[in-house]
Structure formats: structure tokens, C-alpha cells
Design an enzyme around this catalytic site. Structure first.
Site, PDB file in Angstrom:
ATOM      1  N   ASP A   7       0.877  -1.175   0.000  1.00 29.48           N
ATOM      2  CA  ASP A   7       0.000   0.000   0.000  1.00 29.48           C
ATOM      3  C   ASP A   7       0.917   1.228   0.000  1.00 29.48           C
ATOM      4  O   ASP A   7       2.144   1.112  -0.153  1.00 29.48           O
ATOM      5  CB  ASP A   7      -1.001  -0.044   1.169  1.00 29.48           C
ATOM      6  CG  ASP A   7      -0.363   0.227   2.533  1.00 29.48           C
ATOM      7  OD1 ASP A   7       0.876   0.358   2.605  1.00 29.48           O
ATOM      8  OD2 ASP A   7      -1.116   0.304   3.530  1.00 29.48           O
ATOM      9  N   HIS A   8       0.312   2.414   0.207  1.00 31.04           N
ATOM     10  CA  HIS A   8       1.100   3.651   0.183  1.00 31.04           C
ATOM     11  C   HIS A   8       2.176   3.658   1.263  1.00 31.04           C
ATOM     12  O   HIS A   8       3.265   4.195   1.064  1.00 31.04           O
ATOM     13  CB  HIS A   8       0.172   4.860   0.351  1.00 31.04           C
ATOM     14  CG  HIS A   8      -0.730   4.749   1.549  1.00 31.04           C
ATOM     15  ND1 HIS A   8      -1.808   3.868   1.580  1.00 31.04           N
ATOM     16  CD2 HIS A   8      -0.720   5.360   2.754  1.00 31.04           C
ATOM     17  CE1 HIS A   8      -2.416   3.964   2.741  1.00 31.04           C
ATOM     18  NE2 HIS A   8      -1.767   4.848   3.488  1.00 31.04           N
ATOM     19  N   CYS A  64       3.378  -2.992   3.906  1.00 29.88           N
ATOM     20  CA  CYS A  64       2.545  -1.840   4.278  1.00 29.88           C
ATOM     21  C   CYS A  64       3.340  -1.066   5.325  1.00 29.88           C
ATOM     22  O   CYS A  64       4.547  -1.265   5.442  1.00 29.88           O
ATOM     23  CB  CYS A  64       1.151  -2.266   4.744  1.00 29.88           C
ATOM     24  SG  CYS A  64       1.095  -3.341   6.199  1.00 29.88           S
ATOM     25  N   THR A  66       3.358  -1.228   8.599  1.00 25.46           N
ATOM     26  CA  THR A  66       3.854  -2.101   9.665  1.00 25.46           C
ATOM     27  C   THR A  66       4.115  -3.532   9.197  1.00 25.46           C
ATOM     28  O   THR A  66       4.764  -4.300   9.913  1.00 25.46           O
ATOM     29  CB  THR A  66       2.796  -2.192  10.787  1.00 25.46           C
ATOM     30  OG1 THR A  66       1.581  -2.697  10.197  1.00 25.46           O
ATOM     31  CG2 THR A  66       2.551  -0.843  11.434  1.00 25.46           C
ATOM     32  N   GLY A  67       3.547  -3.920   8.084  1.00 26.02           N
ATOM     33  CA  GLY A  67       3.563  -5.317   7.628  1.00 26.02           C
ATOM     34  C   GLY A  67       2.404  -6.125   8.201  1.00 26.02           C
ATOM     35  O   GLY A  67       2.170  -7.257   7.777  1.00 26.02           O
ATOM     36  N   GLY A  69      -1.221  -5.436   8.635  1.00 25.14           N
ATOM     37  CA  GLY A  69      -2.513  -5.561   7.956  1.00 25.14           C
ATOM     38  C   GLY A  69      -2.406  -6.422   6.711  1.00 25.14           C
ATOM     39  O   GLY A  69      -3.243  -7.305   6.451  1.00 25.14           O
ATOM     40  N   HIS A  97      11.284 -23.508   9.229  1.00 24.05           N
ATOM     41  CA  HIS A  97      10.321 -24.243  10.051  1.00 24.05           C
ATOM     42  C   HIS A  97       8.869 -24.107   9.591  1.00 24.05           C
ATOM     43  O   HIS A  97       8.087 -25.037   9.782  1.00 24.05           O
ATOM     44  CB  HIS A  97      10.424 -23.776  11.509  1.00 24.05           C
ATOM     45  CG  HIS A  97      11.664 -24.305  12.189  1.00 24.05           C
ATOM     46  ND1 HIS A  97      11.876 -24.177  13.536  1.00 24.05           N
ATOM     47  CD2 HIS A  97      12.747 -24.961  11.693  1.00 24.05           C
ATOM     48  CE1 HIS A  97      13.050 -24.741  13.852  1.00 24.05           C
ATOM     49  NE2 HIS A  97      13.592 -25.204  12.745  1.00 24.05           N
ATOM     50  N   ASN A  98       8.493 -22.953   9.078  1.00 28.67           N
ATOM     51  CA  ASN A  98       7.075 -22.737   8.717  1.00 28.67           C
ATOM     52  C   ASN A  98       6.816 -22.841   7.218  1.00 28.67           C
ATOM     53  O   ASN A  98       5.675 -22.737   6.784  1.00 28.67           O
ATOM     54  CB  ASN A  98       6.582 -21.342   9.179  1.00 28.67           C
ATOM     55  CG  ASN A  98       6.970 -20.984  10.594  1.00 28.67           C
ATOM     56  OD1 ASN A  98       7.525 -19.907  10.826  1.00 28.67           O
ATOM     57  ND2 ASN A  98       6.692 -21.868  11.540  1.00 28.67           N
ATOM     58  N   ARG A 131       9.878 -33.035  10.865  1.00 32.71           N
ATOM     59  CA  ARG A 131       8.811 -32.761  11.843  1.00 32.71           C
ATOM     60  C   ARG A 131       8.098 -31.446  11.539  1.00 32.71           C
ATOM     61  O   ARG A 131       6.930 -31.261  11.905  1.00 32.71           O
ATOM     62  CB  ARG A 131       9.380 -32.743  13.266  1.00 32.71           C
ATOM     63  CG  ARG A 131      10.303 -31.588  13.585  1.00 32.71           C
ATOM     64  CD  ARG A 131      10.917 -31.733  14.967  1.00 32.71           C
ATOM     65  NE  ARG A 131      11.701 -30.563  15.374  1.00 32.71           N
ATOM     66  CZ  ARG A 131      12.938 -30.313  14.959  1.00 32.71           C
ATOM     67  NH1 ARG A 131      13.530 -31.126  14.122  1.00 32.71           N
ATOM     68  NH2 ARG A 131      13.582 -29.230  15.366  1.00 32.71           N
ATOM     69  N   HIS A 132       8.761 -30.567  10.827  1.00 33.78           N
ATOM     70  CA  HIS A 132       8.127 -29.293  10.483  1.00 33.78           C
ATOM     71  C   HIS A 132       7.076 -29.469   9.394  1.00 33.78           C
ATOM     72  O   HIS A 132       6.109 -28.711   9.342  1.00 33.78           O
ATOM     73  CB  HIS A 132       9.186 -28.257  10.090  1.00 33.78           C
ATOM     74  CG  HIS A 132      10.184 -28.034  11.181  1.00 33.78           C
ATOM     75  ND1 HIS A 132       9.835 -27.460  12.383  1.00 33.78           N
ATOM     76  CD2 HIS A 132      11.489 -28.364  11.269  1.00 33.78           C
ATOM     77  CE1 HIS A 132      10.900 -27.438  13.170  1.00 33.78           C
ATOM     78  NE2 HIS A 132      11.915 -27.981  12.524  1.00 33.78           N
ATOM     79  N   ARG A 135       3.867 -30.213  11.054  1.00 34.50           N
ATOM     80  CA  ARG A 135       3.251 -29.020  11.650  1.00 34.50           C
ATOM     81  C   ARG A 135       2.622 -28.132  10.577  1.00 34.50           C
ATOM     82  O   ARG A 135       1.536 -27.562  10.788  1.00 34.50           O
ATOM     83  CB  ARG A 135       4.312 -28.274  12.471  1.00 34.50           C
ATOM     84  CG  ARG A 135       4.735 -29.108  13.676  1.00 34.50           C
ATOM     85  CD  ARG A 135       6.038 -28.682  14.278  1.00 34.50           C
ATOM     86  NE  ARG A 135       6.416 -29.628  15.342  1.00 34.50           N
ATOM     87  CZ  ARG A 135       7.600 -29.636  15.932  1.00 34.50           C
ATOM     88  NH1 ARG A 135       8.532 -28.776  15.579  1.00 34.50           N
ATOM     89  NH2 ARG A 135       7.856 -30.510  16.879  1.00 34.50           N
TER      90      ARG A 135
HETATM   91  C1  RB5 Z   1      -1.886   2.720   6.440  1.00 35.68           C
HETATM   92  O1  RB5 Z   1      -1.999   3.914   7.092  1.00 35.68           O
HETATM   93  C2  RB5 Z   1      -1.538   1.630   7.423  1.00 35.68           C
HETATM   94  O2  RB5 Z   1      -2.620   1.380   8.255  1.00 35.68           O
HETATM   95  C3  RB5 Z   1      -1.120   0.382   6.681  1.00 35.68           C
HETATM   96  O3  RB5 Z   1      -0.027   0.665   5.872  1.00 35.68           O
HETATM   97  C4  RB5 Z   1      -0.735  -0.821   7.487  1.00 35.68           C
HETATM   98  O4  RB5 Z   1       0.335  -0.561   8.340  1.00 35.68           O
HETATM   99  C5  RB5 Z   1      -1.816  -1.547   8.158  1.00 35.68           C
HETATM  100  O5  RB5 Z   1      -1.604  -2.551   8.853  1.00 35.68           O
END
Ligand code: RB5
Length: 146
Positions: A7-8, A64, A66-67, A69, A97-98, A131-132, A135
Site C-alpha cells: 500500500d502507500h 505496508c 507495519t507489515g 494488515g 520451520h514454517n 517434523r516441520h 506441523r
Molecule cells: C496505512 O496507514 C496503514 O494502516 C497500513 O499501511 C498498514 O500498516 C496496516 O496494517
């Protein structure tokens, strides 16, 4: 082929990673976004996740702010094991592992050089199986119970 999207909040880092991977000779498919104008992350994450789940892409990268959402959305698609990583140990272990198939990063969390290292480890580390595998199969089983 690597499917990538943001996203932005992840746009600038996505552009960097696209160039980084292209310079390494890797084939990428960029699902946007294509500017810093505000967009919703869910449709973009879903497109990338469906490319990976359908095996049209070998792995995915989603970014995004934070990564978080974008990772939540990706993990709603059957067959996806997406992981948010900001440290190299997690990026390595989520492959070993995953058998994670999508790497999620936060554009406001990791800088360009850290993101490049995370991508390198994520793309070069093999799943250990054993074993992974059991899982990972259990994850799929829970998914199929829905
Ligand atoms: C956008 O503002 C922000 O919410 C998005 O980039 C993301 O971090 C959501 O989890």
C-alpha cells in the site's frame, strides 16, 4: 517469479525491493500500488496471495506501514503462510520451520538495507521438512476445517 505488492505505507520500500530484485536478475510481478496516494491494502495483498497460492508465483513479498494488515489479509487465502519479519533470524526460521511463502515487512519499520537482507534470506533459505512438515500439514488441516 516473485509477486510483490504494497500500500502507500510500503510504496517507497516496494520500489526499492523491485529494483533490487530486478538487478539480481529475478523475475517479479508488481501488483502496485504505484504512488504514495492512499490506497487500501486488502485488495493488493489478496492479489499477491492468490498468485502464490495458485503457484503462479513461487513466493510473495508484501509491504505496508507495519507489515501487519497486509499479512492478516494474505493469511486469509488458503495455502498462504505469510510472516511479518523485521529481524534476520525470523526471516530464516519462518522459511526453515514454517515454509512461509510470503514475506511481509513494514515500510516504517525496516530500512532499505535491512529489507534487502530480509528478502535475500527469505528467498534463499530452504524448508527443512521432517517434523516441520507435520506441523505445516496441521496448519493446512485447520484451514480445511473451515
Ligand atoms: C496505512 O496507514 C496503514 O494502516 C497500513 O499501511 C498498514 O500498516 C496496516 O496494517
Amino acid at each position: 517469479m516473485i509477486a510483490i505488492g504494497s500500500d502507500h505505507g510500503g510504496f517507497a520500500l516496494k520500489e526499492f525491493i523491485c529494483n533490487y530484485l530486478e538487478q539480481k536478475g529475478l523475475e517479479i510481478k508488481d501488483f502496485g500500488c504505484f504512488s504514495e496516494e492512499s490506497v487500501d491494502y486488502a485488495p493488493i495483498a489478496a492479489q499477491v496471495a492468490k498468485m502464490v497460492a495458485s503457484k503462479q508465483a513461487e513466493r510473495g513479498i508484501l509491504i505496508c506501514s507495519t507489515g501487519l494488515g497486509i499479512c492478516m489479509v494474505a493469511n486469509k487465502v488458503k495455502g498462504i503462510r505469510a510472516a511479518v519479519c523485521s529481524d534476520l533470524y525470523s526471516a530464516e526460521m519462518t522459511r526453515r520451520h514454517n515454509d512461509a511463502n510470503i514475506l511481509c515487512m513494514g515500510g516504517k519499520i525496516v530500512n532499505e538495507s535491512k529489507a534487502a537482507e530480509l528478502v535475500d534470506i527469505f528467498l534463499s533459505t530452504e524448508f527443512e521438512g521432517g517434523r516441520h512438515q507435520r506441523r505445516v500439514d496441521q496448519i493446512a488441516q485447520i484451514e480445511n476445517e473451515e
